[in-house]
Every structure is written in C-alpha cells, then in structure tokens.
Design an enzyme around this catalytic site. Structure first.
Site, mmCIF file in Angstrom:
data_model
loop_
_atom_site.group_PDB
_atom_site.id
_atom_site.type_symbol
_atom_site.label_atom_id
_atom_site.label_comp_id
_atom_site.label_asym_id
_atom_site.label_seq_id
_atom_site.Cartn_x
_atom_site.Cartn_y
_atom_site.Cartn_z
ATOM 1 N N GLU A 107 0.817 -1.211 0.000
ATOM 2 C CA GLU A 107 0.000 0.000 0.000
ATOM 3 C C GLU A 107 0.851 1.262 0.000
ATOM 4 O O GLU A 107 1.996 1.261 0.433
ATOM 5 C CB GLU A 107 -0.898 0.003 1.246
ATOM 6 N N CYS B 205 3.297 8.508 1.118
ATOM 7 C CA CYS B 205 3.967 7.580 2.021
ATOM 8 C C CYS B 205 4.045 6.238 1.300
ATOM 9 O O CYS B 205 3.008 5.653 0.978
ATOM 10 C CB CYS B 205 3.119 7.496 3.291
ATOM 11 N N CYS C 127 6.668 -6.852 7.259
ATOM 12 C CA CYS C 127 7.877 -6.401 7.947
ATOM 13 C C CYS C 127 8.321 -7.435 8.967
ATOM 14 O O CYS C 127 7.520 -7.911 9.773
ATOM 15 C CB CYS C 127 7.660 -5.061 8.619
ATOM 16 N N CYS D 88 7.781 -4.902 15.416
ATOM 17 C CA CYS D 88 7.387 -3.947 16.461
ATOM 18 C C CYS D 88 5.981 -4.304 16.945
ATOM 19 O O CYS D 88 5.089 -4.588 16.143
ATOM 20 C CB CYS D 88 7.420 -2.524 15.926
ATOM 21 N N CYS E 155 2.685 -2.280 15.639
ATOM 22 C CA CYS E 155 2.533 -2.005 14.200
ATOM 23 C C CYS E 155 1.816 -3.145 13.498
ATOM 24 O O CYS E 155 2.238 -4.299 13.601
ATOM 25 C CB CYS E 155 3.919 -1.792 13.594
ATOM 26 N N GLU F 207 10.597 -2.216 6.353
ATOM 27 C CA GLU F 207 11.760 -1.506 6.879
ATOM 28 C C GLU F 207 12.678 -1.201 5.683
ATOM 29 O O GLU F 207 13.331 -2.105 5.150
ATOM 30 C CB GLU F 207 12.457 -2.391 7.928
ATOM 31 N N SER G 76 12.524 6.531 6.745
ATOM 32 C CA SER G 76 12.309 6.285 8.165
ATOM 33 C C SER G 76 12.803 4.883 8.495
ATOM 34 O O SER G 76 12.517 3.929 7.771
ATOM 35 C CB SER G 76 10.818 6.395 8.492
ATOM 36 N N SER H 155 12.539 5.831 14.153
ATOM 37 C CA SER H 155 11.457 5.425 15.048
ATOM 38 C C SER H 155 12.064 5.134 16.414
ATOM 39 O O SER H 155 12.543 4.036 16.668
ATOM 40 C CB SER H 155 10.741 4.198 14.482
ATOM 41 N N LEU H 156 12.047 6.142 17.254
ATOM 42 C CA LEU H 156 12.703 6.060 18.564
ATOM 43 C C LEU H 156 11.815 5.289 19.547
ATOM 44 O O LEU H 156 12.192 4.244 20.068
ATOM 45 C CB LEU H 156 12.983 7.478 19.059
ATOM 46 N N CYS I 63 -0.459 5.786 10.366
ATOM 47 C CA CYS I 63 0.801 5.107 10.707
ATOM 48 C C CYS I 63 0.521 3.816 11.461
ATOM 49 O O CYS I 63 -0.256 3.812 12.422
ATOM 50 C CB CYS I 63 1.649 5.974 11.625
HETATM 51 N N1 SAH Z 1 9.873 0.576 9.199
HETATM 52 C C1 SAH Z 1 10.153 1.952 9.226
HETATM 53 C C2 SAH Z 1 9.261 2.697 8.275
HETATM 54 C C3 SAH Z 1 7.784 2.636 8.669
HETATM 55 S S1 SAH Z 1 7.402 4.152 9.377
HETATM 56 C C4 SAH Z 1 10.086 2.497 10.623
HETATM 57 O O1 SAH Z 1 9.565 1.818 11.484
HETATM 58 O O2 SAH Z 1 10.587 3.590 10.841
HETATM 59 C C5 SAH Z 1 6.024 3.804 10.299
HETATM 60 C C6 SAH Z 1 5.988 4.736 11.494
HETATM 61 O O3 SAH Z 1 4.740 4.524 12.149
HETATM 62 C C7 SAH Z 1 7.074 4.410 12.502
HETATM 63 O O4 SAH Z 1 7.612 5.593 13.040
HETATM 64 C C8 SAH Z 1 6.346 3.659 13.587
HETATM 65 O O5 SAH Z 1 6.968 3.851 14.830
HETATM 66 C C9 SAH Z 1 4.960 4.270 13.510
HETATM 67 N N2 SAH Z 1 3.920 3.345 13.920
HETATM 68 C C10 SAH Z 1 3.875 2.015 13.778
HETATM 69 N N3 SAH Z 1 2.734 1.501 14.292
HETATM 70 C C11 SAH Z 1 2.022 2.567 14.751
HETATM 71 C C12 SAH Z 1 0.745 2.684 15.355
HETATM 72 N N4 SAH Z 1 -0.037 1.636 15.582
HETATM 73 N N5 SAH Z 1 0.332 3.926 15.700
HETATM 74 C C13 SAH Z 1 1.091 5.027 15.455
HETATM 75 N N6 SAH Z 1 2.304 4.958 14.853
HETATM 76 C C14 SAH Z 1 2.766 3.741 14.513
HETATM 77 FE FE1 SF4 Z 2 8.376 -2.694 10.569
HETATM 78 FE FE2 SF4 Z 2 8.447 -0.059 10.942
HETATM 79 FE FE3 SF4 Z 2 6.229 -1.454 11.509
HETATM 80 FE FE4 SF4 Z 2 8.408 -1.702 13.037
HETATM 81 S S1 SF4 Z 2 7.162 0.156 12.733
HETATM 82 S S2 SF4 Z 2 7.149 -3.409 12.263
HETATM 83 S S3 SF4 Z 2 10.030 -1.542 11.515
HETATM 84 S S4 SF4 Z 2 7.122 -1.180 9.490
#
Ligand code: SAH
Ligand code: SF4
Length: 366
Positions: A106, A122, A129, A133, A136, A182, A213, A240-241, A359
């Site tokens: 997507e 985006c 992935c 996490c 996510c 990622e 990111s 993504s801290l 996100c």
């Molecule tokens: N894999 C990379 C690129 C994806 S960015 C990464 O993780 O940085 C997706 C962003 O959405 C990341 O910053 C992640 O921390 C955030 N994210 C993931 N799941 C989320 C959720 N359920 N609610 C809000 N933000 C989320």
């Molecule tokens: Fe993958 Fe980014 Fe989602 Fe973490 S936040 S599972 S690295 S897509």
C-alpha cells in the site's frame, strides 16, 4: 466515506524483460555499453520515461523506429497495478497495489499536510515487515518480500497519474518511506529507487523532500550516511525512537536487542545533516508503557548532540497490538515537558484512520 475507485484486472508481468521503471541512469549506461550503443541513449531513455513521462516506446519519437523496437524487446514499462483506492473523509487516499506474484502493498497520499501546499506520498519498501514492532499492524503480515526498485518508483508514478488530473494543486511534492516494511532491510532496491526519484533527469524530487524512516538498522544507517555525505543521496532521515530507555524499547521493538539506543543514536549523530535540516525522531505514545513524565524528561538528555525534532504519534489502534492509545492528558503533559526543555515536539494528528491508512495500520487490506 470510503470508495473503491479502481476495478480489478488480471496482473501481468514480463520476466524476460528488464523493467525500465527500476533502472537508474548509471545502470542504463552500463546496459548501453554492453550493447555497444552510445551512452547518450541511456539519458534519452531515462529522460523520456521520467522527465517527459512518455508512456510507451512508440511515443519516444526522438529514437529511430528500429531502436524503439529493440528497446521494446529488452525493456518493459510495467507499473504495479492499483487494484483499490480508498478515499478518507479527510482527503487521504490509500492505494493498494497487486503484484503479479499475488502479493499486495500500500501507499498513502496525504494532501496538504501542514498547509504549505505540501502533498506527501507515504510509500512501502516491503510487503510486510520482519522487524516485529509490537504496536505495528504491518509486523503481523506473514508474507514478506522486498519490493523491487520498479515497484517502489511505480507506486509514485501510479499515484502521480491518479492525483494530478484532480487539479487544484494536486501534485506530489514530498515522499516518505514510512509505509509497509523496513526500508533499510531492502537497501539496494530502496537506494536505487531514490536515485531515480532524485535525479534531475529522472523524477527530480528535492532531496529535502525525500525521507527515509528506519527502526534502526545501524550498519545500513551508517551506509546511508555515507551516501548522504558523498552528496549522492542527501536525503532526510527519520528514526522510530519510541522509547526513552533500552528495557522499554526492547519490549516494544525487539530490534533494539541487536542495536540498542546508544548504538542507534551514535549512528544518528554521525548522519550528515545539511544546514537548517534536522532528523525527525518518531515517538509512538503507548498508554502506560512509554508515555510517562519520566520518559519525557529522559529524552532531552538522550538526544543531546542531535539536531532533531520530535514527532509524537498517539498509537493508532488496531487488532494486532496489545497496547492502548495514551490519554489526551498524558499526550499534553509529555509534549509540555519536552517543549519546556527547549525541544521541538509536535503531536501528529492521525490521517486516514477511517480507512486504516494511518501510521502503523497499513496492511489490513492486503
Ligand atoms: N519501518 C520503518 C518505516 C515505517 S514508518 C520504521 O519503522 O521507521 C512507520 C511509522 O509509524 C514508525 O515511526 C512507527 O513507529 C509508527 N507506527 C507504527 N505503528 C504505529 C501505530 N499503531 N500507531 C502510530 N504509529 C505507529
Ligand atoms: Fe516494521 Fe516499521 Fe512497523 Fe516496526 S514500525 S514493524 S520496523 S514497518
């Protein structure tokens, strides 16, 4: 409101020919040399496809007919097929692409974020992935593969073709690799796609408006820093801290076991920033997990020496996470502490939640 704009059709793919949408100029020049063709033919093809947006070899009328024919035998111009486009009540558009192997991914178009005539796309780098996490949705998708450079660039081309005819300033200005996957685990294809997106004879996006990111794949992040330093890909970086200490981060992002905060932030400090640019630190706020005042107080020290801004993202809920969003009072308190400490901290309003386009929600429809 949510609508399906595109009808499904059978996917087509041509494995015998190279997809021109995924070829960098350097790769095309190599191919021309191996076919004993002059180098400028590469530039001609590249500019025709990306700058002039020619849609078929027949339309490349600056090439002789036999040459057009020969290129058509060697290259294809397949775009990933958009089989669904959902439109949110806030104007966000979520595109689902179907690849010939049946996998889906997507991209999300966010018109006018920030009210500066900034329209952001985006995009995804993988079909799922493996980073895992815990907040996510994309992490729950079992069928994961890397997207090709053609599939990455193709997401952008397909959306340009869809939104630009809408008029009224509907033009893509910014691209963020914040969709599914990622990006630094698909380094070769993602960097090739970026070479095409940034090249002045290619899609000519500004490096200031292209962001990758990452969850923190440290060795690749250092490599990305080298490409930025050399001037080849001086792109924007987001990290993504999501936590202020290693125990919490490892709990919600297992990747932290391999590359803990100190290593990640060292690599971030080494990333070359151009003047007036900053790294974006994304921080998903999870109720009762990482949203305390103590967490907020730890961040300024943790991020010392980094030119960065913080994007606070209250959890977008979905069925695959055990976590809950933070309360509005927690979000306000967290942001207040950071601001009083002199940090640039914004709370991001989720976009496209009604169509699962926010996100961390991508993949629900694939
Ligand atoms: N894999 C990379 C690129 C994806 S960015 C990464 O993780 O940085 C997706 C962003 O959405 C990341 O910053 C992640 O921390 C955030 N994210 C993931 N799941 C989320 C959720 N359920 N609610 C809000 N933000 C989320
Ligand atoms: Fe993958 Fe980014 Fe989602 Fe973490 S936040 S599972 S690295 S897509």
């Amino acid at each position: 409101m949510s609508s399906l704009l595109h009808a499904a059709a059978a996917p087509t793919v041509d494995l015998s020919r190279v997809n021109l949408f995924g070829c960098t100029l350097a790769e095309l020049e190599e191919r021309m040399a191996s076919w004993k063709l002059p180098r400028f033919r590469a530039t001609q093809l590249f500019a025709a496809l990306f700058a002039r947006r020619v849609r078929s070899f027949d339309a490349m009328t600056d090439l002789s007919k036999p040459l057009r024919q020969s290129f058509a035998e060697r290259f294809c111009l397949d775009l990933p097929r958009v089989d669904q486009c959902q439109v949110s009540r806030d104007g966000t558009r979520k595109y689902r692409y179907l690849a010939a192997d049946g996998s889906a991914f997507e991209a999300v178009y966010l018109p006018e974020v920030g009210g500066e005539n900034t329209n952001t796309l985006c995009i995804s780098s993988q079909t799922g992935c493996s980073v895992g996490c815990k907040f996510c949705f994309t992490a729950s998708i079992k069928r994961n593969r890397n997207l090709s450079a053609a599939e990455i660039v193709g997401q952008v081309v397909a959306v340009q073709r869809d939104v630009e005819p809408l008029g009224d300033g509907a033009r893509l200005t910014n691209i963020v690799f914040m969709g599914m996957g990622e990006p630094l685990l698909n380094f070769a294809q993602v960097t090739d796609a970026m070479r095409i997106l940034l090249h002045p004879l290619g899609m000519a996006f500004s490096s200031r408006r292209l962001t990758v990111s990452t969850s923190g794949i440290v060795p690749r992040l250092r490599e990305l820093g080298d490409l930025a330093r050399s001037g080849e890909l001086p792109i924007q970086l987001a990290i993504s801290l999501n936590a202020s200490d290693d125990v919490t981060r490892t709990r919600i992002m297992p990747i932290n076991k391999k590359w803990p905060l100190a290593e990640l932030l060292d690599a971030a400090r080494a990333y070359p920033l151009r003047p007036r640019r900053a790294i974006t630190m994304e921080y998903v706020l999870l109720g009762g997990i990482n949203d305390s005042d103590e967490d907020a107080r730890r961040l300024p020290g943790l991020l010392q020496g980094l030119t960065c801004k913080l994007n606070l993202l209250p959890l977008n809920p979905h069925d695959e996470t055990p976590f809950l969003p933070p309360t509005a009072a927690r979000v306000a308190s967290f942001q207040g502490i950071l601001r009083r400490a002199g940090m640039h901290a914004l709370v991001r309003t989720p976009r496209g939640q009604d169509i699962a386009a926010a996100c961390g929600q991508l993949g629900e429809a694939v």
